[in-house]
Write an enzyme that holds these catalytic residues in place. Structure first.
Site, mmCIF file in Angstrom:
data_model
loop_
_atom_site.group_PDB
_atom_site.id
_atom_site.type_symbol
_atom_site.label_atom_id
_atom_site.label_comp_id
_atom_site.label_asym_id
_atom_site.label_seq_id
_atom_site.Cartn_x
_atom_site.Cartn_y
_atom_site.Cartn_z
ATOM 1 N N VAL A 47 -33.902 -6.324 5.988
ATOM 2 C CA VAL A 47 -33.650 -7.880 6.203
ATOM 3 C C VAL A 47 -32.817 -8.224 6.822
ATOM 4 C CG1 VAL A 47 -35.402 -9.941 5.996
ATOM 5 C CG2 VAL A 47 -35.984 -7.785 4.864
ATOM 6 N N GLY B 215 -30.804 -11.518 8.822
ATOM 7 C CA GLY B 215 -30.838 -12.469 8.882
ATOM 8 C C GLY B 215 -31.367 -13.079 7.421
ATOM 9 N N GLY C 168 -30.157 -13.517 4.708
ATOM 10 C CA GLY C 168 -29.466 -14.948 4.041
ATOM 11 C C GLY C 168 -29.872 -16.240 4.449
ATOM 12 N N SER C 169 -30.630 -16.389 5.177
ATOM 13 C CA SER C 169 -31.408 -17.588 5.136
ATOM 14 C C SER C 169 -33.017 -17.934 5.209
ATOM 15 C CB SER C 169 -30.786 -18.705 6.159
ATOM 16 O OG SER C 169 -31.263 -19.696 6.718
ATOM 17 N N GLY C 170 -33.114 -18.584 5.269
ATOM 18 C CA GLY C 170 -34.755 -19.422 5.945
ATOM 19 C C GLY C 170 -35.816 -18.373 5.901
ATOM 20 N N ASP D 220 -26.247 -9.427 7.087
ATOM 21 C CA ASP D 220 -26.214 -10.574 7.595
ATOM 22 C C ASP D 220 -25.624 -10.801 7.856
ATOM 23 O OD1 ASP D 220 -28.134 -14.068 7.393
ATOM 24 O OD2 ASP D 220 -26.817 -13.380 7.882
ATOM 25 N N ASP E 219 -23.630 -7.730 12.483
ATOM 26 C CA ASP E 219 -23.656 -8.187 13.494
ATOM 27 C C ASP E 219 -25.143 -8.119 14.108
ATOM 28 O OD1 ASP E 219 -23.742 -9.912 15.906
ATOM 29 O OD2 ASP E 219 -21.819 -10.161 16.031
ATOM 30 N N SER F 122 -41.740 -15.799 18.392
ATOM 31 C CA SER F 122 -42.079 -17.188 18.279
ATOM 32 C C SER F 122 -43.144 -17.332 18.801
ATOM 33 C CB SER F 122 -40.197 -18.057 18.885
ATOM 34 O OG SER F 122 -40.917 -19.249 19.049
ATOM 35 N N TYR G 285 -33.716 -19.435 24.654
ATOM 36 C CA TYR G 285 -34.229 -18.373 23.221
ATOM 37 C C TYR G 285 -35.708 -17.883 23.986
ATOM 38 C CZ TYR G 285 -36.727 -19.633 18.667
ATOM 39 O OH TYR G 285 -36.982 -19.071 17.261
HETATM 40 P P1 NAD Z 1 -31.982 -19.524 9.800
HETATM 41 O O1 NAD Z 1 -31.156 -20.009 10.288
HETATM 42 O O2 NAD Z 1 -32.598 -20.030 8.942
HETATM 43 O O3 NAD Z 1 -31.746 -18.065 9.585
HETATM 44 C C1 NAD Z 1 -31.223 -16.783 10.747
HETATM 45 C C2 NAD Z 1 -30.505 -16.468 10.099
HETATM 46 O O4 NAD Z 1 -29.798 -15.212 11.137
HETATM 47 C C3 NAD Z 1 -28.625 -16.319 9.306
HETATM 48 O O5 NAD Z 1 -28.897 -16.146 8.050
HETATM 49 C C4 NAD Z 1 -28.164 -16.301 10.494
HETATM 50 O O6 NAD Z 1 -26.323 -16.345 9.718
HETATM 51 C C5 NAD Z 1 -28.594 -14.842 10.837
HETATM 52 N N1 NAD Z 1 -27.635 -14.049 11.692
HETATM 53 C C6 NAD Z 1 -27.832 -15.046 12.695
HETATM 54 N N2 NAD Z 1 -27.123 -14.146 14.301
HETATM 55 C C7 NAD Z 1 -26.961 -13.261 13.376
HETATM 56 C C8 NAD Z 1 -26.291 -11.897 14.108
HETATM 57 N N3 NAD Z 1 -25.649 -12.324 15.156
HETATM 58 N N4 NAD Z 1 -25.942 -10.330 13.183
HETATM 59 C C9 NAD Z 1 -26.671 -10.770 11.823
HETATM 60 N N5 NAD Z 1 -27.652 -11.932 11.273
HETATM 61 C C10 NAD Z 1 -27.310 -13.078 12.077
HETATM 62 O O7 NAD Z 1 -33.509 -19.544 11.207
HETATM 63 P P2 NAD Z 1 -34.948 -19.149 10.671
HETATM 64 O O8 NAD Z 1 -35.606 -20.161 10.745
HETATM 65 O O9 NAD Z 1 -35.132 -18.452 9.026
HETATM 66 O O10 NAD Z 1 -35.365 -17.469 11.383
HETATM 67 C C11 NAD Z 1 -35.489 -16.378 11.776
HETATM 68 C C12 NAD Z 1 -36.466 -16.203 12.563
HETATM 69 O O11 NAD Z 1 -37.221 -16.448 12.936
HETATM 70 C C13 NAD Z 1 -35.404 -16.736 13.878
HETATM 71 O O12 NAD Z 1 -35.362 -14.461 14.713
HETATM 72 C C14 NAD Z 1 -35.839 -16.652 14.674
HETATM 73 O O13 NAD Z 1 -35.563 -17.619 16.230
HETATM 74 C C15 NAD Z 1 -37.058 -16.793 14.291
HETATM 75 N N6 NAD Z 1 -38.746 -18.690 14.069
HETATM 76 C C16 NAD Z 1 -37.885 -19.453 13.712
HETATM 77 C C17 NAD Z 1 -38.688 -20.456 13.672
HETATM 78 C C18 NAD Z 1 -38.845 -21.439 13.164
HETATM 79 O O14 NAD Z 1 -39.312 -22.725 13.567
HETATM 80 N N7 NAD Z 1 -37.973 -22.097 12.334
HETATM 81 C C19 NAD Z 1 -39.762 -20.177 14.530
HETATM 82 C C20 NAD Z 1 -40.049 -19.662 15.676
HETATM 83 C C21 NAD Z 1 -39.230 -18.375 15.584
#
Ligand code: NAD
Length: 251
Positions: free
Chosen positions: A14, A16, A18-20, A40, A68, A145, A158
């Site tokens: 997975v 990303g 590390g978050s969300g 991450d 990355d 998205s 984006y």
């Molecule tokens: P977030 O910022 O909480 O988490 C994103 C994670 O990606 C972070 O842990 C960050 O360190 C990691 N990351 C960023 N750049 C990276 C890289 N180059 N290499 C490896 N890791 C990297 O965001 P989220 O809300 O959990 O979003 C997750 C996905 O869902 C993203 O693709 C985002 O575009 C998409 N998304 C989010 C939403 C929303 O409302 N939150 C809506 C539509 C789509």
């Protein structure tokens, strides 16, 4: 209600994680029995995710790896360090918002590099590893998205990256079906995560009336759909995008 256990003995990577949303996906997959590679750029937060993951099934192991996704070498190192993962979720993503008239080339490129090229690099590396190992079962999930479809003011880079992710996913599905690898895209709407935590209250109040279910989504609600797409419950589904947006309509 106990979570189903549809992912026992499966290895999932997975990005990303590390978050969300990525973190919620790791938690859901682990609770369904998968071994999870939390990948991450932020290794500290990946480790925090790791600490949250259950290990209730025999042989279940989780690890963190720094990556990355925008760099081919880094993605190659990640995939070479692990067994070929039969599940891959591309959740790494960034925003760098600005109006079209003010967007710098650098900020446009940065978002494309992570969101679109990063999804290409990881999807390619994982599918190459599966094909080379002769594993004829895989599920690759990309994260687009709702704004990739609808557009959104201030998100020219984006929204373009996320529209690209959908096209990439449909093409990957066509090319990889012969190897037993399914590819699907989830399209989150407005999800409460660190990515959206700085959105002003004013903006949230403006968007909420356009969400049929009347609230922002939770990362776990996106993870529910990812778990379905990762599991055999979706074995006859490939090349689709699923909106996880509470009926959000950005007109
Ligand atoms: P977030 O910022 O909480 O988490 C994103 C994670 O990606 C972070 O842990 C960050 O360190 C990691 N990351 C960023 N750049 C990276 C890289 N180059 N290499 C490896 N890791 C990297 O965001 P989220 O809300 O959990 O979003 C997750 C996905 O869902 C993203 O693709 C985002 O575009 C998409 N998304 C989010 C939403 C929303 O409302 N939150 C809506 C539509 C789509």
């Amino acid at each position: 209600m106990a979570a189903p256990c549809r992912l026992i003995s499966r290895l999932a990577v997975v990005s990303g994680g590390g978050s969300g949303i990525g973190r919620a996906v790791c938690q859901r997959f682990a609770s369904e029995g998968a071994s999870v590679v939390v990948a991450d750029r932020n290794e500290e937060s990946a480790y925090e995710t790791l600490e949250l993951l259950p290990r209730d099934y025999r042989g279940q192991e989780h690890v963190t790896l720094g990556v990355d996704v925008s760099l081919r070498e880094s993605v190659g190192q990640l995939v070479n360090t692990i067994q070929p993962p039969s599940i891959c979720v591309n959740a790494a993503g960034i925003t760098q918002d600005e109006f079209l008239l003010k967007m710098t080339e650098n900020d446009f490129d940065k978002v494309i590099q992570v969101n679109l090229k990063g999804t290409f690099l990881l999807t390619q590396a994982v599918s190459m590893a599966l094909v080379a190992a002769g594993i004829s079962k895989g599920s690759i999930i990309t994260v687009g998205s709702i704004v990739g479809k609808a557009g959104n003011i201030g998100q020219i880079n984006y929204s373009a990256s996320k529209a690209g992710v959908e096209g990439l996913t449909r093409t990957a599905a066509k090319e990889l079906s012969r190897y037993g690898i399914r590819c699907n895209c989830v399209l989150p709407g407005f999800i409460a995560s660190p990515m959206t935590e700085n959105v002003p209250e004013k903006v949230i109040n403006k968007i909420t009336p356009f969400i049929l279910l009347g609230r922002m989504g939770k990362p776990a609600e996106v993870a529910d759909v990812c778990a379905f797409l990762a599991s055999d419950d979706s074995q006859y589904i490939t090349g689709v995008s699923i909106e996880v947006a509470g009926g959000l309509f950005i007109g």
